[in-house]
Design a protein around this motif. Structure first.
Motif, mmCIF file in Angstrom:
data_model
loop_
_atom_site.group_PDB
_atom_site.id
_atom_site.type_symbol
_atom_site.label_atom_id
_atom_site.label_comp_id
_atom_site.label_asym_id
_atom_site.label_seq_id
_atom_site.Cartn_x
_atom_site.Cartn_y
_atom_site.Cartn_z
ATOM 1 N N UNK A 1 -12.756 49.597 34.656
ATOM 2 C CA UNK A 1 -14.033 49.819 35.331
ATOM 3 C C UNK A 1 -14.223 51.244 35.853
ATOM 4 N N UNK A 2 -13.275 52.133 35.588
ATOM 5 C CA UNK A 2 -13.325 53.483 36.147
ATOM 6 C C UNK A 2 -14.600 54.217 35.751
ATOM 7 N N UNK A 3 -14.888 54.320 34.477
ATOM 8 C CA UNK A 3 -16.079 55.036 34.006
ATOM 9 C C UNK A 3 -17.349 54.329 34.460
ATOM 10 N N UNK A 4 -17.366 53.005 34.367
ATOM 11 C CA UNK A 4 -18.553 52.226 34.757
ATOM 12 C C UNK A 4 -18.880 52.434 36.224
ATOM 13 N N UNK A 5 -17.859 52.424 37.076
ATOM 14 C CA UNK A 5 -18.101 52.580 38.508
ATOM 15 C C UNK A 5 -18.478 54.015 38.856
ATOM 16 N N UNK A 6 -17.952 55.003 38.134
ATOM 17 C CA UNK A 6 -18.318 56.397 38.398
ATOM 18 C C UNK A 6 -19.797 56.627 38.097
ATOM 19 N N UNK A 7 -20.268 56.075 36.993
ATOM 20 C CA UNK A 7 -21.685 56.201 36.647
ATOM 21 C C UNK A 7 -22.537 55.508 37.714
ATOM 22 N N UNK A 8 -22.097 54.341 38.173
ATOM 23 C CA UNK A 8 -22.834 53.620 39.216
ATOM 24 C C UNK A 8 -22.902 54.442 40.499
ATOM 25 N N UNK A 9 -21.789 55.028 40.911
ATOM 26 C CA UNK A 9 -21.783 55.840 42.123
ATOM 27 C C UNK A 9 -22.677 57.066 41.967
ATOM 28 N N UNK A 10 -22.716 57.661 40.772
ATOM 29 C CA UNK A 10 -23.611 58.801 40.536
ATOM 30 C C UNK A 10 -25.067 58.384 40.723
ATOM 31 N N UNK A 11 -25.402 57.162 40.362
ATOM 32 C CA UNK A 11 -26.757 56.656 40.521
ATOM 33 C C UNK A 11 -27.123 56.462 41.996
ATOM 34 N N UNK A 12 -26.133 56.198 42.833
ATOM 35 C CA UNK A 12 -26.394 56.012 44.263
ATOM 36 C C UNK A 12 -27.070 57.239 44.860
ATOM 37 N N UNK A 13 -26.660 58.440 44.426
ATOM 38 C CA UNK A 13 -27.289 59.654 44.947
ATOM 39 C C UNK A 13 -28.765 59.690 44.563
ATOM 40 N N UNK A 14 -29.070 59.308 43.322
ATOM 41 C CA UNK A 14 -30.473 59.299 42.883
ATOM 42 C C UNK A 14 -31.303 58.294 43.667
ATOM 43 N N UNK A 15 -30.702 57.156 43.996
ATOM 44 C CA UNK A 15 -31.432 56.086 44.682
ATOM 45 C C UNK A 15 -31.578 56.369 46.172
ATOM 46 N N UNK A 16 -30.467 56.749 46.837
ATOM 47 C CA UNK A 16 -30.492 56.897 48.295
ATOM 48 C C UNK A 16 -30.522 58.349 48.768
ATOM 49 N N UNK A 17 -30.377 59.298 47.851
ATOM 50 C CA UNK A 17 -30.518 60.711 48.202
ATOM 51 C C UNK A 17 -29.417 61.261 49.079
ATOM 52 N N UNK A 18 -28.253 60.648 49.031
ATOM 53 C CA UNK A 18 -27.127 61.167 49.818
ATOM 54 C C UNK A 18 -25.819 60.891 49.094
ATOM 55 N N UNK A 19 -24.824 61.691 49.435
ATOM 56 C CA UNK A 19 -23.498 61.526 48.844
ATOM 57 C C UNK A 19 -22.550 60.944 49.877
ATOM 58 N N UNK A 20 -21.317 60.747 49.491
ATOM 59 C CA UNK A 20 -20.276 60.194 50.365
ATOM 60 C C UNK A 20 -20.613 58.807 50.876
ATOM 61 N N UNK A 21 -21.231 57.995 50.026
ATOM 62 C CA UNK A 21 -21.505 56.608 50.390
ATOM 63 C C UNK A 21 -20.258 55.770 50.135
ATOM 64 N N UNK A 22 -20.160 54.681 50.866
ATOM 65 C CA UNK A 22 -19.040 53.761 50.709
ATOM 66 C C UNK A 22 -19.563 52.435 50.191
ATOM 67 N N UNK A 23 -18.854 51.878 49.236
ATOM 68 C CA UNK A 23 -19.166 50.570 48.695
ATOM 69 C C UNK A 23 -18.094 49.602 49.186
ATOM 70 N N UNK A 24 -18.489 48.609 49.956
ATOM 71 C CA UNK A 24 -17.530 47.591 50.394
ATOM 72 C C UNK A 24 -17.821 46.314 49.631
ATOM 73 N N UNK A 25 -16.761 45.642 49.219
ATOM 74 C CA UNK A 25 -16.895 44.428 48.423
ATOM 75 C C UNK A 25 -16.250 43.274 49.163
ATOM 76 N N UNK A 26 -16.953 42.150 49.179
ATOM 77 C CA UNK A 26 -16.398 40.930 49.761
ATOM 78 C C UNK A 26 -16.440 39.840 48.699
ATOM 79 N N UNK A 27 -15.378 39.101 48.600
ATOM 80 C CA UNK A 27 -15.312 38.008 47.646
ATOM 81 C C UNK A 27 -15.678 36.728 48.375
ATOM 82 N N UNK A 28 -16.525 35.939 47.763
ATOM 83 C CA UNK A 28 -16.917 34.662 48.364
ATOM 84 C C UNK A 28 -16.711 33.553 47.398
#
Length: 78
Positions: free
Chosen positions: A51-78
Motif C-alpha cells: 500500500x506504500x504507493x497507493x497511500x502516498x498518492x492519497x496523502x498527496x491528494x489531502x493537500x489539494x482537498x484541505x490546503x495544508x500539509x502535515x496532516x495525520x491519518x488515524x485508523x480505527x478498526x471496528x
C-alpha cells in the motif's frame, strides 16, 4: 476501516473510511470516502498488495482537498 484526518493543530478535518476499489482494468485503488460524501482518490495498490504507493498518492491528494500539509491519518478498526 474507519479513519480521521487531523490537522497539525489537532483539529479533526474529516472522518470517513478507507476503501479499496477495483478499477476497470482489474487493479485495486486505495480511496478515502468522508462521512460528508467527499471522495478522495488514492493510488493503485501494488501487485504484491503493498500500500506504500497507493497511500502516498492519497496523502498527496489531502493537500489539494484541505490546503495544508502535515496532516495525520488515524485508523480505527471496528
Amino acid at each position: 476501516m474507519r479513519c480521521a484526518i487531523i490537522s497539525r493543530a489537532g483539529q479533526v478535518l474529516a472522518r470517513g473510511a478507507l476503501i479499496l476499489r477495483e478499477t476497470e482494468g482489474g487493479a485495486w485503488r486505495l480511496d478515502l470516502e468522508t462521512d460528508g460524501g467527499r471522495q478522495v482518490q488514492g493510488g493503485l495498490v501494488g501487485s504484491d498488495g503493498n500500500l506504500t504507493e497507493a497511500s502516498q498518492v492519497l496523502f498527496d491528494q489531502f493537500f489539494d482537498v484541505w490546503g495544508m500539509s502535515n496532516l495525520t491519518l488515524t485508523v480505527t478498526l471496528r
